[in-house]
Design a protein around this motif. Structure first.
Motif, PDB file in Angstrom:
ATOM      1  N   ASN A 159       0.850  -1.191   0.000  1.00  0.00           N
ATOM      2  CA  ASN A 159       0.000   0.000   0.000  1.00  0.00           C
ATOM      3  C   ASN A 159       0.886   1.242   0.000  1.00  0.00           C
ATOM      4  O   ASN A 159       1.598   1.503   0.978  1.00  0.00           O
ATOM      5  N   SER A 161      -0.330   4.356  -0.497  1.00  0.00           N
ATOM      6  CA  SER A 161      -1.188   5.520  -0.282  1.00  0.00           C
ATOM      7  C   SER A 161      -0.513   6.509   0.670  1.00  0.00           C
ATOM      8  O   SER A 161       0.181   6.120   1.612  1.00  0.00           O
ATOM      9  N   ILE A 164      -1.857   6.753   4.939  1.00  0.00           N
ATOM     10  CA  ILE A 164      -1.655   5.808   6.031  1.00  0.00           C
ATOM     11  C   ILE A 164      -0.691   6.389   7.057  1.00  0.00           C
ATOM     12  O   ILE A 164      -0.045   7.419   6.829  1.00  0.00           O
ATOM     13  N   VAL A 319      -1.155  -5.399   8.028  1.00  0.00           N
ATOM     14  CA  VAL A 319      -2.391  -5.059   7.312  1.00  0.00           C
ATOM     15  C   VAL A 319      -2.345  -3.628   6.788  1.00  0.00           C
ATOM     16  O   VAL A 319      -2.920  -3.322   5.734  1.00  0.00           O
ATOM     17  N   GLU A 320      -1.628  -2.741   7.493  1.00  0.00           N
ATOM     18  CA  GLU A 320      -1.492  -1.377   6.984  1.00  0.00           C
ATOM     19  C   GLU A 320      -0.674  -1.360   5.700  1.00  0.00           C
ATOM     20  O   GLU A 320      -1.015  -0.664   4.743  1.00  0.00           O
ATOM     21  N   PRO A 323      -2.999  -4.430   2.768  1.00  0.00           N
ATOM     22  CA  PRO A 323      -4.415  -4.560   3.156  1.00  0.00           C
ATOM     23  C   PRO A 323      -5.027  -5.915   2.818  1.00  0.00           C
ATOM     24  O   PRO A 323      -5.903  -6.406   3.548  1.00  0.00           O
ATOM     25  N   ALA A 326      -5.534  -8.849   5.405  1.00  0.00           N
ATOM     26  CA  ALA A 326      -6.596  -8.848   6.419  1.00  0.00           C
ATOM     27  C   ALA A 326      -7.463 -10.098   6.318  1.00  0.00           C
ATOM     28  O   ALA A 326      -8.125 -10.476   7.290  1.00  0.00           O
TER      29      ALA A 326
END
Length: 414
Positions: A159, A161, A164, A319-320, A323, A326
């Protein structure tokens, strides 16, 4: 992304694969060399004593079963992108040996060079990472700095992004890094050493040493005394328990480091991803489990078990960054014992006692160093003089102040 060398199926070229790969003999009264500790380092040292120095009257003494300690409990990551010249020297030497180890041992180890990403999450991370890449290049280590978009290309699951807690700003990337099957590595070294006549002695605890003045002449065990021309310690976090009996102060602290694996999954994670900031590192094993490691526990101890609060933190971090994880289910958790020095570098070499040699303090780096350390330590034991690659890691550096501070490159905070 494909491996440079596709692993062989275990046993595919071994049609008469025996039930046991080595004998478990009773100890003799004496040996030329006794190695204390039957993990990866002890077994590798025995192999190179035979291969490079022709010394076969060797015993590897293990209080439990071979490779049942940290060798069975690590997260199997292999890389050489350490900061300082001294560290890069021994780890890059090890990586080159890893690349030919299957042929050397004539046994499959499933070495998969899938690359490793060390993520940067802050501007200081970026500066430190770029510095490490340039240092790696000067030492001939394959390393490069990649931006967040390239991280995503290498490992689409990450991830990137900006929304976060610890956004990914980029990463160092070492393409030749990867993983290997730790059990197979140990079995390969053990099998090769045993074939040459090395005695692999299990269920035998070393309780002390035989001495003559300032010279070690053997070991005491729960199965009787064993004389030795030279004694090589390879007992990781339990080293200080042994050296204390001789009055040798070794500056290591032992901490549990917990890890876990998921249920078996189809191949989804193509590389190794490590993050110091969130204290998690993830790869996918050959069978399909996601292998995740945490930071070291804050307390000292020898416990080899997991704990729910560590699992919770690991999964929150994982999970961060990933994702999709999860939806994965936890399969099992455990702990290994990391022996940490003040500068996060190993202690290898001679001791104040003649004929006694020291190898400990590898922290989280022991597995990846296995063949390189084995070869260098075997040279040291055989000749009595430290191999040039491990000379900087002598015990006396804590007196002279010539430390090799690798806290920043050790993957997780010590």
């Amino acid at each position: 992304m494909t491996d440079k060398k596709q692993p062989r199926t275990p046993g595919a070229e071994l049609p008469d694969h025996p039930k046991f790969l080595w004998d478990s003999p009773d100890p003799k009264r004496s040996y030329d060399v006794v190695i204390v500790g039957g993990g990866g380092h002890g077994l590798a040292t025995a192999h190179y004593l035979v291969k490079n120095h022709g010394i076969t009257n060797v015993a590897v003494v293990e209080r439990g079963w071979l490779a049942g300690g940290n060798m069975a409990r690590n997260t199997t990551i292999i890389r050489s992108n350490y900061l300082w010249d001294e560290s890069a020297g021994i780890y890059e030497h090890a990586l080159k040996l890893w690349e030919g180890l299957e042929d050397d041992l004539e046994y499959p180890i499933l070495f998969s060079q899938r690359g490793v990403l060390n993520l940067a999450h802050t501007l200081q991370d970026v500066r430190d990472s770029r510095r490490r890449v340039e240092a790696n290049k000067l030492n001939g280590v394959d390393a490069e700095w990649v931006d967040a978009a390239t991280v995503k290309e290498i490992c689409p699951l990450v991830n990137i992004s900006a929304d976060i807690r610890y956004p990914v700003l980029g990463a160092t990337y070492q393409p030749r890094a990867g993983i290997a099957k730790h059990d197979y590595v140990a079995w390969g070294f053990a099998r090769k050493a045993a074939e040459a006549g090395v005695h692999l002695i299990q269920d035998t605890e070393v309780t002390g040493f035989l001495t003559d003045g300032d010279r070690v002449t053997g070991i005491r065990t729960n199965r009787g005394d064993i004389a030795a021309g030279r004694v090589a310690l390879a007992a990781a976090g339990h080293t200080s328990v042994l050296t204390d009996s001789l009055g040798i102060r070794v500056p290591i602290q032992s901490h549990p480091l917990q890890a876990l694996v998921s249920e078996l999954l189809e191949p989804v994670h193509p590389t190794v991803v490590m993050s110091n900031a969130v204290h998690v590192y993830v790869s996918q094993a050959h069978k399909g489990e996601l292998v995740m490691g945490a930071g070291v526990d804050s307390y000292n101890g020898y416990g080899q078990r997991g704990a729910f609060h560590i699992i919770e933190r690991q999964m929150a971090a994982a999970v961060e960054l990933f994702p999709v994880f999860a939806r994965a289910h936890l399969l099992r958790t455990w702990a290994g014992i990391v022996d940490v020095t003040p500068d996060a570098s190993p202690i290898v070499g001679v001791t104040p006692y003649e004929n006694l040699f020291l190898n400990c303090g590898w922290g989280t780096g022991g597995f990846k160093a296995t063949p390189g350390l084995g070869e260098a330590y075997a040279h040291t034991v055989a000749t009595g003089e430290p191999h040039p690659l491990i000379a900087p890691f002598s015990l006396d550096r804590f007196v002279t102040g010539r430390l090799v501070d690798e806290h920043g490159a050790a993957a997780v905070a010590h």
